[in-house]
Design an enzyme around this catalytic site. Structure first.
Site, PDB file in Angstrom:
ATOM      1  N   GLU A  40      47.812  41.624  44.851  1.00 32.44           N
ATOM      2  CA  GLU A  40      48.136  42.643  43.736  1.00 32.44           C
ATOM      3  C   GLU A  40      46.938  43.407  43.366  1.00 32.44           C
ATOM      4  OE1 GLU A  40      50.175  41.696  39.941  1.00 32.44           O
ATOM      5  OE2 GLU A  40      49.560  43.758  39.208  1.00 32.44           O
ATOM      6  N   ARG A  44      42.962  49.709  38.278  1.00 29.78           N
ATOM      7  CA  ARG A  44      42.096  49.663  37.427  1.00 29.78           C
ATOM      8  C   ARG A  44      40.707  50.232  37.696  1.00 29.78           C
ATOM      9  NH1 ARG A  44      43.809  43.842  34.769  1.00 29.78           N
ATOM     10  NH2 ARG A  44      45.917  44.323  34.955  1.00 29.78           N
ATOM     11  N   LYS A 127      58.197  41.688  35.592  1.00 29.02           N
ATOM     12  CA  LYS A 127      57.045  40.952  35.361  1.00 29.02           C
ATOM     13  C   LYS A 127      57.087  40.886  33.906  1.00 29.02           C
ATOM     14  CE  LYS A 127      52.222  42.476  35.136  1.00 29.02           C
ATOM     15  NZ  LYS A 127      51.021  42.590  35.962  1.00 29.02           N
TER      16      LYS A 127
HETATM   17  C1  3PG Z   1      48.095  41.848  34.838  1.00 27.01           C
HETATM   18  O1  3PG Z   1      47.785  42.940  35.039  1.00 27.01           O
HETATM   19  O2  3PG Z   1      48.950  41.170  35.504  1.00 27.01           O
HETATM   20  C2  3PG Z   1      46.905  41.120  34.143  1.00 27.01           C
HETATM   21  O3  3PG Z   1      45.901  41.634  33.490  1.00 27.01           O
HETATM   22  C3  3PG Z   1      46.837  39.611  34.594  1.00 27.01           C
HETATM   23  O4  3PG Z   1      46.468  38.964  33.256  1.00 27.01           O
HETATM   24  P1  3PG Z   1      45.456  37.733  33.541  1.00 27.01           P
HETATM   25  O5  3PG Z   1      43.988  38.493  33.591  1.00 27.01           O
HETATM   26  O6  3PG Z   1      45.474  37.101  32.173  1.00 27.01           O
HETATM   27  O7  3PG Z   1      45.904  36.928  34.446  1.00 27.01           O
END
Ligand code: 3PG
Length: 206
Positions: A40, A44, A127
């Site tokens: 994924e 960002r 999600k």
């Molecule tokens: C996402 O967008 O899925 C999260 O920022 C991932 O979360 P994590 O960094 O706590 O795994």
């Protein structure tokens, strides 16, 4: 096999933040080498679409775009070669754009209302985000109870130590997380280190 089934088989979805397009190809190779051919790639960073385009050359890699928050990014992600779209929260705009583009959408949900909005648009694999901050597996169980047909991909605060608790729930298809692709290793160009961590993550859930 549907994308939802492929994700359910893989059980883990690495959440990736690419800051340098030169990392895209070695990262794809590192994940494939680990036996975890899924990514994924989050919007960002400005080079997300470019990275997706590079990674889409690896046909064995199941490739999605994350942190997609508007219709323009859905278009960009599709043109770059992403086959599924994820967002942190349910977005009617992103949902409509995915339906129009023929892309699978895994919308983020953080409440029963979000779940119902997602269901109304036909999305049944959601999600759960941010999973740990919202109360983890207990909250997920409570969310899942009224909606027997809904499946979840929890993400947010999940790591090698707690991933098993989530995957033990029948409603959980897979878990997402950035712990499998640490920024520190990416920045250092340590792709064999990423393969090692991704393999460890897979071993942990066997
Ligand atoms: C996402 O967008 O899925 C999260 O920022 C991932 O979360 P994590 O960094 O706590 O795994």
């Amino acid at each position: 096999m549907t994308i939802e089934q492929q994700i359910a088989d893989l059980k883990l979805v690495p959440v990736i933040k690419i800051t340098d397009p030169a990392h895209a190809a070695p990262l794809a190779e590192a994940l494939i080498a680990a036996g975890l051919p899924v990514a994924e790639v989050t919007f960002r960073t400005d080079c997300a679409a470019e990275a997706i385009k590079i990674m889409s050359q690896y046909k064995d890699l199941l490739l999605g775009a994350g942190t997609v928050i508007n219709a323009a990014q859905v278009e960009e992600a599709k043109n770059a070669g992403a086959t599924f779209i994820i967002s942190p929260g349910f977005s009617p705009e992103v949902s409509k754009a995915c339906i129009a583009a023929g892309l699978i959408y895994f919308p983020g949900i953080a409440s029963p209302r979000d779940i119902q909005d997602a269901l109304a648009d036909g999305w049944k694999t959601l999600k759960f985000f941010p999973a740990e901050a919202l109360g983890g597996v207990n909250t997920l169980k409570a969310f899942a109870a009224p909606y027997p047909g809904v499946k979840f991909v929890p993400t947010g605060g999940i790591n090698a130590d707690n991933v098993g608790e989530y995957l033990a729930l029948p409603q959980v298809q897979a878990c997402g997380g950035s712990w499998m692709v640490p920024n520190k290793l990416m920045d250092a160009g340590d792709f064999s280190g990423i393969t090692k961590i991704a393999k460890e993550a897979l071993n942990k859930i066997k």
